[in-house]
Design an enzyme around this catalytic site. Structure first.
Site, short mmCIF file in Angstrom:
data_model
loop_
_atom_site.label_atom_id
_atom_site.label_comp_id
_atom_site.label_asym_id
_atom_site.label_seq_id
_atom_site.Cartn_x
_atom_site.Cartn_y
_atom_site.Cartn_z
N HIS A 52 0.85 -1.19 0.00
CA HIS A 52 0.00 0.00 0.00
C HIS A 52 0.90 1.25 0.00
CE1 HIS A 52 -3.97 -1.89 1.73
NE2 HIS A 52 -3.48 -2.56 0.71
N GLU A 54 0.96 3.84 1.87
CA GLU A 54 1.45 4.26 3.19
C GLU A 54 2.63 3.41 3.64
OE1 GLU A 54 -1.64 3.41 2.24
OE2 GLU A 54 -3.16 4.17 3.61
N CYS A 82 -6.18 1.79 5.81
CA CYS A 82 -6.77 0.53 6.28
C CYS A 82 -6.11 0.17 7.62
CB CYS A 82 -6.54 -0.56 5.23
SG CYS A 82 -4.84 -1.20 5.19
N CYS A 85 -2.26 -0.21 7.53
CA CYS A 85 -1.50 1.04 7.40
C CYS A 85 -1.65 1.93 8.63
CB CYS A 85 -1.91 1.75 6.12
SG CYS A 85 -1.48 0.79 4.65
#
Lengths: 151, 151
Positions: A52, A54, A82, A85
């Site tokens: 992801h 992040e 999410c 993260c």
């Protein structure tokens, strides 16, 4: 630079994800008014469920600083992180998260879990809704396209 | 091999972390009765806040399978995963998590958040308490040592 300027940079990252057919989420990390890391979602292209925006930005920032503690750093991200993260932000001791649009189905900060603000661990301050509609529009564009292709 | 055998392998990984003065948590990933990935916590040595045993094992397994979806895979981990790692398990579509000892301060499965079992996302089945006291003992050894050194 202000929150809108930094979020614009995160949106530029999100657009890179869109171009490579990834879910369009982008992130940057800022320390002392300098951008020290930028990344976009790359799960499909890297075959990596942890890739992801992040996580990739946090890993870059830690590598640059030579320290897993990102104290004093701010994470700008186009969509509410999410749980993975949000948890990484806590583990990294980030000082703040600024996000664009909420993730009503799986948000780890406000929408489904409140991971970053709790009494039992490192607390991260949060600012919500910066460039919300532009950040959301990138997601809508991606999912509208996907629906169109599958019809 | 049964749950105890696989958890013993995860504990061997945790002992590697202990040897290198990392928090002693180990993880393995099993698919069709074969161990496809093994890892231990390396946050300090890699200067990476995401380098928990579970994240490293998930990344290895995804690289080996060439797919971010780890459907059918089981994660064995000595301590209840934190929110970041519990979230990664959901994102990776792991089928099951088997953990040893709980993490009462920051557990992301049972103790503080229930991230992997929810109605709005991929659900991961969970088995708890396999080799619990041995897994906990490794943690106690590490933190007792730290307290002793700081006195």
């Amino acid at each position: 630079m202000n929150h809108y300027d930094y979020m614009s940079l995160a949106m530029q990252e999100a657009k890179k994800a869109l171009t490579s057919r990834e879910i369009p989420i982008g992130a940057i990390i800022v320390l002392h008014d300098s951008v020290i890391a930028a990344a976009h979602n790359q799960c499909e292209n890297r075959s990596d469920p942890t890739a992801h925006a992040e996580i990739l930005a946090i890993k870059k920032a830690s590598a640059i600083l030579g320290n897993w503690r990102l104290t004093g750093c701010s994470l700008y991200v186009t969509i509410e992180p999410c749980p993975m993260c949000a948890g990484a932000a806590v583990n990294a001791h980030l000082s703040s998260i600024i996000y664009g649009a909420p993730n009503p189905w799986y948000g780890g900060i406000d929408s489904k879990f409140r991971i970053v603000q709790n009494p039992f661990n490192h607390a991260v301050s949060v600012i919500r809704g910066v460039c919300q509609s532009e950040c959301q529009q990138l997601m809508d564009e991606f999912f509208d396209d996907k629906r169109h292709l599958s019809m």
